[in-house]
Design a protein around this motif. Structure first.
Motif, PDB file in Angstrom:
ATOM      1  N   PHE A   1       2.025   1.657   4.471  1.00 31.89           N
ATOM      2  CA  PHE A   1       3.463   1.456   4.594  1.00 31.89           C
ATOM      3  C   PHE A   1       4.128   1.333   3.229  1.00 31.89           C
ATOM      4  O   PHE A   1       3.808   0.444   2.443  1.00 31.89           O
ATOM      5  N   ILE A   2       5.064   2.262   2.989  1.00 27.89           N
ATOM      6  CA  ILE A   2       5.821   2.299   1.740  1.00 27.89           C
ATOM      7  C   ILE A   2       7.304   2.120   2.066  1.00 27.89           C
ATOM      8  O   ILE A   2       7.787   2.584   3.100  1.00 27.89           O
ATOM      9  N   ASP A   3       8.028   1.478   1.188  1.00 21.93           N
ATOM     10  CA  ASP A   3       9.404   1.072   1.444  1.00 21.93           C
ATOM     11  C   ASP A   3      10.355   2.263   1.616  1.00 21.93           C
ATOM     12  O   ASP A   3      10.068   3.391   1.212  1.00 21.93           O
ATOM     13  N   VAL A   4      11.501   1.971   2.212  1.00 24.22           N
ATOM     14  CA  VAL A   4      12.567   2.955   2.416  1.00 24.22           C
ATOM     15  C   VAL A   4      13.669   2.737   1.377  1.00 24.22           C
ATOM     16  O   VAL A   4      13.736   1.698   0.720  1.00 24.22           O
ATOM     17  N   ASP A   5      14.531   3.727   1.251  1.00 26.26           N
ATOM     18  CA  ASP A   5      15.765   3.587   0.470  1.00 26.26           C
ATOM     19  C   ASP A   5      16.867   3.093   1.400  1.00 26.26           C
ATOM     20  O   ASP A   5      16.973   3.544   2.542  1.00 26.26           O
ATOM     21  N   ARG A   6      17.709   2.220   0.913  1.00 32.24           N
ATOM     22  CA  ARG A   6      18.782   1.678   1.764  1.00 32.24           C
ATOM     23  C   ARG A   6      19.820   2.740   2.126  1.00 32.24           C
ATOM     24  O   ARG A   6      20.413   2.690   3.198  1.00 32.24           O
TER      25      ARG A   6
ATOM     26  N   TYR B   1      -1.156  -3.070  13.421  1.00 26.06           N
ATOM     27  CA  TYR B   1      -0.960  -2.491  12.096  1.00 26.06           C
ATOM     28  C   TYR B   1      -0.729  -3.538  11.008  1.00 26.06           C
ATOM     29  O   TYR B   1      -0.452  -3.171   9.855  1.00 26.06           O
ATOM     30  N   GLN B   2      -0.863  -4.805  11.333  1.00 30.00           N
ATOM     31  CA  GLN B   2      -0.495  -5.834  10.361  1.00 30.00           C
ATOM     32  C   GLN B   2      -1.492  -5.950   9.202  1.00 30.00           C
ATOM     33  O   GLN B   2      -1.152  -6.500   8.149  1.00 30.00           O
ATOM     34  N   SER B   3      -2.687  -5.417   9.367  1.00 32.51           N
ATOM     35  CA  SER B   3      -3.662  -5.482   8.278  1.00 32.51           C
ATOM     36  C   SER B   3      -3.683  -4.212   7.434  1.00 32.51           C
ATOM     37  O   SER B   3      -4.503  -4.083   6.520  1.00 32.51           O
ATOM     38  N   CYS B   4      -2.781  -3.272   7.720  1.00 32.86           N
ATOM     39  CA  CYS B   4      -2.746  -2.009   6.969  1.00 32.86           C
ATOM     40  C   CYS B   4      -2.229  -2.223   5.545  1.00 32.86           C
ATOM     41  O   CYS B   4      -1.498  -3.184   5.267  1.00 32.86           O
ATOM     42  N   ARG B   5      -2.572  -1.330   4.677  1.00 36.21           N
ATOM     43  CA  ARG B   5      -2.104  -1.390   3.288  1.00 36.21           C
ATOM     44  C   ARG B   5      -0.594  -1.168   3.236  1.00 36.21           C
ATOM     45  O   ARG B   5      -0.036  -0.445   4.062  1.00 36.21           O
ATOM     46  N   LYS B   6       0.019  -1.765   2.232  1.00 39.16           N
ATOM     47  CA  LYS B   6       1.468  -1.618   2.115  1.00 39.16           C
ATOM     48  C   LYS B   6       1.910  -1.866   0.681  1.00 39.16           C
ATOM     49  O   LYS B   6       1.209  -2.520  -0.107  1.00 39.16           O
ATOM     50  N   GLY B   7       3.079  -1.339   0.382  1.00 38.01           N
ATOM     51  CA  GLY B   7       3.701  -1.615  -0.898  1.00 38.01           C
ATOM     52  C   GLY B   7       4.693  -2.756  -0.757  1.00 38.01           C
ATOM     53  O   GLY B   7       4.690  -3.493   0.241  1.00 38.01           O
ATOM     54  N   ASP B   8       5.567  -2.896  -1.752  1.00 36.43           N
ATOM     55  CA  ASP B   8       6.646  -3.881  -1.680  1.00 36.43           C
ATOM     56  C   ASP B   8       7.699  -3.363  -0.704  1.00 36.43           C
ATOM     57  O   ASP B   8       8.277  -2.290  -0.919  1.00 36.43           O
ATOM     58  N   LEU B   9       7.955  -4.097   0.377  1.00 36.80           N
ATOM     59  CA  LEU B   9       8.822  -3.620   1.460  1.00 36.80           C
ATOM     60  C   LEU B   9      10.167  -4.345   1.482  1.00 36.80           C
ATOM     61  O   LEU B   9      10.733  -4.614   2.545  1.00 36.80           O
ATOM     62  N   ILE B  10      10.723  -4.605   0.325  1.00 35.13           N
ATOM     63  CA  ILE B  10      11.933  -5.425   0.244  1.00 35.13           C
ATOM     64  C   ILE B  10      13.116  -4.804   0.977  1.00 35.13           C
ATOM     65  O   ILE B  10      13.866  -5.500   1.686  1.00 35.13           O
ATOM     66  N   ASN B  11      13.321  -3.495   0.855  1.00 37.85           N
ATOM     67  CA  ASN B  11      14.442  -2.853   1.540  1.00 37.85           C
ATOM     68  C   ASN B  11      14.231  -2.818   3.049  1.00 37.85           C
ATOM     69  O   ASN B  11      15.165  -3.050   3.825  1.00 37.85           O
ATOM     70  N   SER B  12      13.022  -2.516   3.468  1.00 34.68           N
ATOM     71  CA  SER B  12      12.710  -2.472   4.900  1.00 34.68           C
ATOM     72  C   SER B  12      12.931  -3.836   5.544  1.00 34.68           C
ATOM     73  O   SER B  12      13.501  -3.942   6.636  1.00 34.68           O
TER      74      SER B  12
END
Length: 382
Positions: A114-119, A352-363
């Motif tokens: 999971f990688i963050d979105v653009d606002r 999916y809570q244990s999946c890898r992810k980036g910084d998801l601040i916008n999401s």
């Protein structure tokens, strides 16, 4: 303000009855084509309307080929298989999406990242994607993108065009090329949306569409794989149980899927697609009215990105905070005007809570603030 919104919506949709989030509209040749299919007796996965619907979609989207499926999730599952996604692979996507995006990845035995979105687009962020890959990945001597820590293959990237608003495709394609990752577009919500003059779903190696009952046009249930000639041939083969042509023998040369769209559904799709530009115009007119209504208020209406034409599948506003969001949801739904929050982030779901992810601040910020508004097509009299 919430009461004024309810009045505005009721005035626009011209009813005091319950107003759904998105209802289908059947004002064209739907009954004629469906009746014709019934009369022909070819109501299942073989019939003239399936072929016609696929060709009509090629003509509309500009994709080299289109292969109809039973639903959008099936289309994405097959598209990922065609992108060589398999057990143990990683597939990058956004956490701000409908669960079907991640489920299709899981069907392949792969794991979402999971990688963050653009606002401003609500879609996968090229800069966040690049940053995560720079930190976590490498391209090996064979040109395969792998994680540094455990050598997992990062096989594909799946951006989703949220609510019909195109993601930053130029940026995403550039990152995918640099890192040699297949781009598979989840355009389930964006039929009728164009990015710099080109239809969404037609940019990556593969793309998919959905025609569920709540989409801008519907086949009841249905989806479509958009691809080039070779991959489309493979999609057609896999979705018809991998059956080889023969006058009467049943010969299947690999594990396939019973994913073909029935002719009955395709007939409905042909009639709906004839009206797609009317539907888009109507939805854009509604969006314009919403934008004017919310101008100068505490709510931020979500508008199409620059150089894009969005179908405005679901109109949305961004509230000041979660408490304002909850108050809007409670008041509108309590008065028979259906509104909905954006989806729970995929990394918050148990599977999916244990999946890898980036910084998801916008999401995370958007999850607490976005509300979808009634968005059905209203065809105004001339």
């Amino acid at each position: 303000m919430r009461k004024q919104l309810i009045s505005f919506v009721r005035d626009y949709f011209r009813t005091d009855e319950f107003i759904p989030l998105h209802a289908p509209v059947f004002t064209g040749n739907e009954k004629t084509y469906v009746a014709d299919t019934i009369d022909s007796t070819f109501v299942s996965s073989v019939g003239a309307y399936v072929d016609r619907f696929e060709q009509d979609m090629v003509n509309y989207t500009g994709s080299p080929r289109a292969v109809a499926t039973v639903n959008g999730t099936a289309a994405l599952h097959v598209a990922l298989k065609l992108a060589d996604v398999g057990p143990g692979d990683l597939v990058i996507t956004q956490p701000l999406t409908f669960v079907a995006t991640c489920n299709a990845i899981a069907y392949c035995g792969a794991e979402p990242v999971f990688i963050d979105v653009d606002r401003h687009t609500l879609g996968l962020s090229p800069s966040a994607l690049e940053a995560w890959l720079d930190e976590q990945a490498r391209v090996d001597d064979d040109g395969v993108c792998r994680t540094k820590i455990d050598n997992k293959v990062i096989r594909a990237c799946v951006p989703m065009h949220t609510f019909g608003h195109p993601a930053d495709l130029d940026g995403l394609m550039a990152v995918a090329r640099r890192w040699q990752i297949a781009l598979v577009e989840d355009a389930a919500e964006s039929l009728g949306s164009f990015y710099k003059g080109k239809h969404t779903g037609a940019f990556g190696a593969l793309g998919i569409l959905s025609f569920n009952g709540n989409k801008i046009m519907t086949t009841g249930g249905g989806g479509m794989v958009l691809a080039g000639e070779a991959l489309a041939d493979r999609a057609k083969h896999l979705t018809t149980t991998a059956k080889q042509p023969h006058p009467y023998e049943y010969i299947h040369n690999e594990v396939g899927y019973n994913y073909r769209m029935p002719n009955l559904n395709a007939s409905l799709g042909c009639a709906q697609l004839e009206q797609i530009e009317q539907f888009v115009d109507a939805k854009r007119a509604l969006a314009s009215q919403y934008e004017a209504f919310f101008s100068g208020t505490e709510y931020q209406f979500v508008t199409e990105p620059k150089e894009c034409r969005s179908n405005y599948w679901l109109n949305a506003v961004i509230c000041e905070n979660k408490s304002h969001r909850d108050a809007l949801l409670k008041t509108t739904n309590g008065q028979g005007v259906m509104t909905r929050p954006i989806w729970a982030l995929m990394n918050h779901l148990a599977m999916y809570q244990s999946c890898r992810k980036g910084d998801l601040i916008n999401s995370q910020w958007l999850e607490q603030r976005v509300v979808n508004l009634p968005s059905s097509v209203v065809l105004k009299a001339d």
